[in-house]
Design a protein around this motif. Structure first.
Motif, PDB file in Angstrom:
ATOM      1  N   LEU A  41      -7.644   4.651  -4.881  1.00  0.00           N
ATOM      2  CA  LEU A  41      -8.363   6.163  -4.909  1.00  0.00           C
ATOM      3  C   LEU A  41      -8.152   6.934  -4.447  1.00  0.00           C
ATOM      4  O   LEU A  41      -7.292   6.780  -3.281  1.00  0.00           O
ATOM      5  CB  LEU A  41      -9.382   4.995  -3.981  1.00  0.00           C
ATOM      6  N   GLU A  42      -8.897   8.075  -5.296  1.00  0.00           N
ATOM      7  CA  GLU A  42      -8.477   9.406  -4.485  1.00  0.00           C
ATOM      8  C   GLU A  42      -9.504   9.928  -3.254  1.00  0.00           C
ATOM      9  O   GLU A  42     -10.867   9.657  -3.824  1.00  0.00           O
ATOM     10  CB  GLU A  42      -8.119  10.777  -5.339  1.00  0.00           C
ATOM     11  N   ALA A  85     -14.158   2.693   0.655  1.00  0.00           N
ATOM     12  CA  ALA A  85     -14.536   2.459  -0.366  1.00  0.00           C
ATOM     13  C   ALA A  85     -15.612   1.579   0.306  1.00  0.00           C
ATOM     14  O   ALA A  85     -16.166   0.220   0.673  1.00  0.00           O
ATOM     15  CB  ALA A  85     -13.677   1.713  -1.085  1.00  0.00           C
ATOM     16  N   ALA A  86     -16.841   1.115  -0.249  1.00  0.00           N
ATOM     17  CA  ALA A  86     -18.102  -0.133  -0.378  1.00  0.00           C
ATOM     18  C   ALA A  86     -17.183  -1.102  -2.118  1.00  0.00           C
ATOM     19  O   ALA A  86     -17.485  -0.668  -2.698  1.00  0.00           O
ATOM     20  CB  ALA A  86     -19.330   0.533  -0.939  1.00  0.00           C
ATOM     21  N   ILE A 134      -7.866   5.160   5.068  1.00  0.00           N
ATOM     22  CA  ILE A 134      -9.173   4.199   4.294  1.00  0.00           C
ATOM     23  C   ILE A 134      -9.628   3.088   5.162  1.00  0.00           C
ATOM     24  O   ILE A 134      -9.376   2.536   5.824  1.00  0.00           O
ATOM     25  CB  ILE A 134      -7.961   3.109   2.894  1.00  0.00           C
ATOM     26  N   TRP A 135     -11.131   3.199   4.816  1.00  0.00           N
ATOM     27  CA  TRP A 135     -11.964   2.443   5.373  1.00  0.00           C
ATOM     28  C   TRP A 135     -12.819   1.785   4.296  1.00  0.00           C
ATOM     29  O   TRP A 135     -13.915   2.401   3.245  1.00  0.00           O
ATOM     30  CB  TRP A 135     -13.489   3.779   6.625  1.00  0.00           C
ATOM     31  N   MET A 151       1.100  -1.288   0.098  1.00  0.00           N
ATOM     32  CA  MET A 151       0.173   0.142   0.199  1.00  0.00           C
ATOM     33  C   MET A 151       1.162   1.449   0.385  1.00  0.00           C
ATOM     34  O   MET A 151       1.617   1.810   0.810  1.00  0.00           O
ATOM     35  CB  MET A 151      -0.697  -0.326   1.274  1.00  0.00           C
ATOM     36  N   HIS A 152       1.071   1.485  -0.890  1.00  0.00           N
ATOM     37  CA  HIS A 152       2.129   2.736  -1.287  1.00  0.00           C
ATOM     38  C   HIS A 152       0.811   4.114  -1.286  1.00  0.00           C
ATOM     39  O   HIS A 152       1.970   5.094  -0.724  1.00  0.00           O
ATOM     40  CB  HIS A 152       2.621   2.786  -2.580  1.00  0.00           C
ATOM     41  N   SER A 153      -0.313   4.118  -1.142  1.00  0.00           N
ATOM     42  CA  SER A 153      -0.871   5.414  -0.982  1.00  0.00           C
ATOM     43  C   SER A 153      -0.478   5.995   0.623  1.00  0.00           C
ATOM     44  O   SER A 153      -1.255   6.784   1.359  1.00  0.00           O
ATOM     45  CB  SER A 153      -1.856   5.184  -1.189  1.00  0.00           C
ATOM     46  N   LEU A 154      -0.177   5.272   1.665  1.00  0.00           N
ATOM     47  CA  LEU A 154      -0.478   4.951   3.281  1.00  0.00           C
ATOM     48  C   LEU A 154       1.259   5.635   3.476  1.00  0.00           C
ATOM     49  O   LEU A 154       2.458   4.808   2.802  1.00  0.00           O
ATOM     50  CB  LEU A 154      -1.090   4.063   3.741  1.00  0.00           C
TER      51      LEU A 154
END
Length: 229
Positions: A211-212, A174-175, A124-125, A1-4
């Motif tokens: 996701l943004e 996100a769903a 992120i949830w 997970m590079h966005s975290l």
């Protein structure tokens, strides 16, 4: 997970299911993840999606803050009975049970854990949903209780995302439609003609990574394609 951020902390709820286990294993293999806490039935204490008090007690034992929460809870078969195919099969108790397990319980988990999401950083949830929860994409009918519960879940997520964005503008809600994976949930309906859970979990993590934050919930499948609400 590079966005975290480096050393992010992840929580997986429903870690005893096929996808839950796959998420835990994938995150444990990510060198950028400092900690993965796996929550399964009875751990860290007895809890039940239909019992609000038990959910609150379980969440109180968790030690955030979290950068990623994956809620992999849910059930298609309840009380030994699968989804209804016709109006004549509707039963009030079964419908309410499905709503409790697939929508109300997960909403209460979000209620209890929202305060444990890290502030000032990307978080992120992620909640496993289902394509059959899409009202616009309903082309075959049937599966009344499960469809209604997932549609309700999606509304909970959308409404919560708007509220969360006020204090956590970098939050992604996100769903997720994981595809039909090999699991106890899907086996009675598709047998072994389904996706490998490990592959699906890896794909979903990649989708989440891309996701943004939008201030809204996003309904996407394991290929990153948006699904109409």
């Amino acid at each position: 997970m590079h966005s975290l951020r480096e050393g992010y902390r992840a929580l997986v709820i429903g870690a005893s299911g096929a996808l839950g286990q796959a998420f835990v294993q994938a995150l444990q293999c990510d060198p950028r993840c400092a900690r993965v806490q796996a929550v399964s039935r009875g751990q860290p204490c007895a809890w039940d999606l239909t019992d609000a008090a038990s959910l609150a007690a379980m969440c109180a034992r968790l030690q955030g803050p979290w950068h990623l929460v994956v809620d992999a809870t849910g059930a298609l078969t309840l009380g030994g009975q699968g989804p209804e195919k016709r109006l004549q099969e509707l039963d009030a108790d079964r419908l309410l049970h499905s709503l409790q397990v697939n929508a109300v319980g997960p909403a209460l988990l979000l209620q209890q854990l929202a305060a444990q999401l890290e502030r000032g950083e990307r978080v992120i949830w992620a909640k496993l949903s289902a394509r059959v929860g899409s009202i616009e994409d309903n082309r075959k009918g049937g599966w009344y209780g499960y469809r209604a519960a997932k549609a309700a879940l999606n509304q909970f997520l959308q409404t919560a995302a708007i509220e969360l964005a006020r204090q956590r503008p970098l939050a992604v809600v996100a769903a997720l439609q994981p595809g039909t994976v090999r699991s106890a949930l899907s086996q009675p309906f598709v047998g072994n003609e389904a996706l490998d859970p490990a592959w699906s979990a890896q794909r979903l993590l990649a989708v989440l990574d891309a996701l943004e934050p939008t201030g809204r919930a996003q309904f996407v499948d394991h290929l990153g394609q948006p699904i109409p609400w």
